[in-house]
Design a protein around this motif. Sequence first.
Motif, short mmCIF file in Angstrom:
data_model
loop_
_atom_site.label_atom_id
_atom_site.label_comp_id
_atom_site.label_asym_id
_atom_site.label_seq_id
_atom_site.Cartn_x
_atom_site.Cartn_y
_atom_site.Cartn_z
N ALA A 12 9.76 60.32 51.00
CA ALA A 12 9.22 61.36 50.12
C ALA A 12 10.37 62.05 49.39
O ALA A 12 11.49 62.10 49.90
CB ALA A 12 8.42 62.35 50.94
N PRO A 13 10.09 62.56 48.20
CA PRO A 13 11.15 63.27 47.49
C PRO A 13 11.47 64.60 48.16
O PRO A 13 10.66 65.13 48.90
CB PRO A 13 10.53 63.50 46.11
CG PRO A 13 9.07 63.51 46.34
CD PRO A 13 8.83 62.55 47.48
N SER A 14 12.68 65.08 47.93
CA SER A 14 13.08 66.40 48.46
C SER A 14 13.63 67.25 47.33
O SER A 14 13.96 66.75 46.25
CB SER A 14 14.10 66.24 49.57
OG SER A 14 15.36 65.86 49.03
N ARG A 15 13.78 68.54 47.54
CA ARG A 15 14.29 69.45 46.51
C ARG A 15 15.74 69.14 46.16
O ARG A 15 16.22 69.51 45.08
CB ARG A 15 14.19 70.89 47.00
CG ARG A 15 12.76 71.36 47.11
CD ARG A 15 12.71 72.80 47.56
NE ARG A 15 11.32 73.23 47.64
CZ ARG A 15 10.94 74.37 48.14
NH1 ARG A 15 11.84 75.21 48.63
NH2 ARG A 15 9.67 74.70 48.18
N ALA A 23 11.40 62.22 40.69
CA ALA A 23 10.21 61.63 40.06
C ALA A 23 9.97 60.21 40.57
O ALA A 23 8.84 59.82 40.87
CB ALA A 23 10.35 61.65 38.54
N GLU A 24 11.03 59.41 40.69
CA GLU A 24 10.89 58.03 41.18
C GLU A 24 10.35 58.02 42.62
O GLU A 24 9.44 57.25 42.95
CB GLU A 24 12.24 57.31 41.12
CG GLU A 24 12.70 56.95 39.73
CD GLU A 24 14.10 56.37 39.74
OE1 GLU A 24 14.57 55.93 40.82
OE2 GLU A 24 14.72 56.36 38.66
N LYS A 25 10.93 58.86 43.48
CA LYS A 25 10.49 58.90 44.88
C LYS A 25 9.05 59.40 44.98
O LYS A 25 8.25 58.87 45.75
CB LYS A 25 11.40 59.81 45.71
CG LYS A 25 12.74 59.21 46.05
CD LYS A 25 13.51 60.15 46.99
CE LYS A 25 14.82 59.55 47.42
NZ LYS A 25 15.57 60.44 48.33
N ALA A 26 8.70 60.42 44.20
CA ALA A 26 7.34 60.96 44.22
C ALA A 26 6.34 59.92 43.76
O ALA A 26 5.28 59.74 44.38
CB ALA A 26 7.26 62.21 43.34
N ASP A 27 6.66 59.20 42.70
CA ASP A 27 5.75 58.16 42.19
C ASP A 27 5.56 57.06 43.24
O ASP A 27 4.43 56.61 43.49
CB ASP A 27 6.28 57.57 40.88
CG ASP A 27 6.19 58.55 39.70
OD1 ASP A 27 5.43 59.54 39.83
OD2 ASP A 27 6.87 58.30 38.69
N ALA A 28 6.65 56.60 43.85
CA ALA A 28 6.55 55.52 44.85
C ALA A 28 5.76 55.98 46.07
O ALA A 28 4.92 55.24 46.63
CB ALA A 28 7.95 55.07 45.27
#
Length: 195
Positions: A12-15, A23-28
């Motif tokens: 998961a994306p982190s701050r 954006a790439e991590k959130a989309d995946a």
Amino acid sequence: MSVPVIPTLPAAPSRADSGSVFAEKADAHVAALAGWTAKANELGDFLNTTGAEVAADAAAVAAQADAVQSAASLASAAAAAAQAAAGLPPTAQFGQVLHTEGLSNVISTTTQLQTGRAYECDTSAAAFSVPLPPNPNVGDFVWLNDHLGTFAKNNLTVLRNGKKILGKAEDFIVDLNYLNCALIYISAAHGWAIK
């Protein structure tokens, strides 16, 4: 059916991630959630189905155990009936209770015998007599045992008490050390059998 495997989600994306990395991590991560949810639901269905099958199998095993217990009870009853028909004392735990006299179960003086009881007879001090039950029913029995192995020295006399023993109107004099025997009432004509 094989156990469904839930896939591992992408990180998961982190701050701390920069704008494009975030954006790439959130989309995946979001894209993988649909497949992950489907596999989680599949696993839940599998567990529910398996639980129901296990419960059904457990109920079937319990029913089989009940059937086996019933068959064992019938076999025990049949064995007890065969014992009685053969004029033998009942086998342990086949429906008749064998009582003992007093706390020690040992008698050393004249004692009125009662049916369904076992007696340890101690003739070490002196010979004595034991009268058989006066009004036996077919299948009634008493059990006698030479407690200290002294029947040859000091005989135990089993008084017939008006009934025959082995078809004869005679008392039974026990003069064999360590004899252990049962007397079973067979009929008026035969009286008591010795087993």
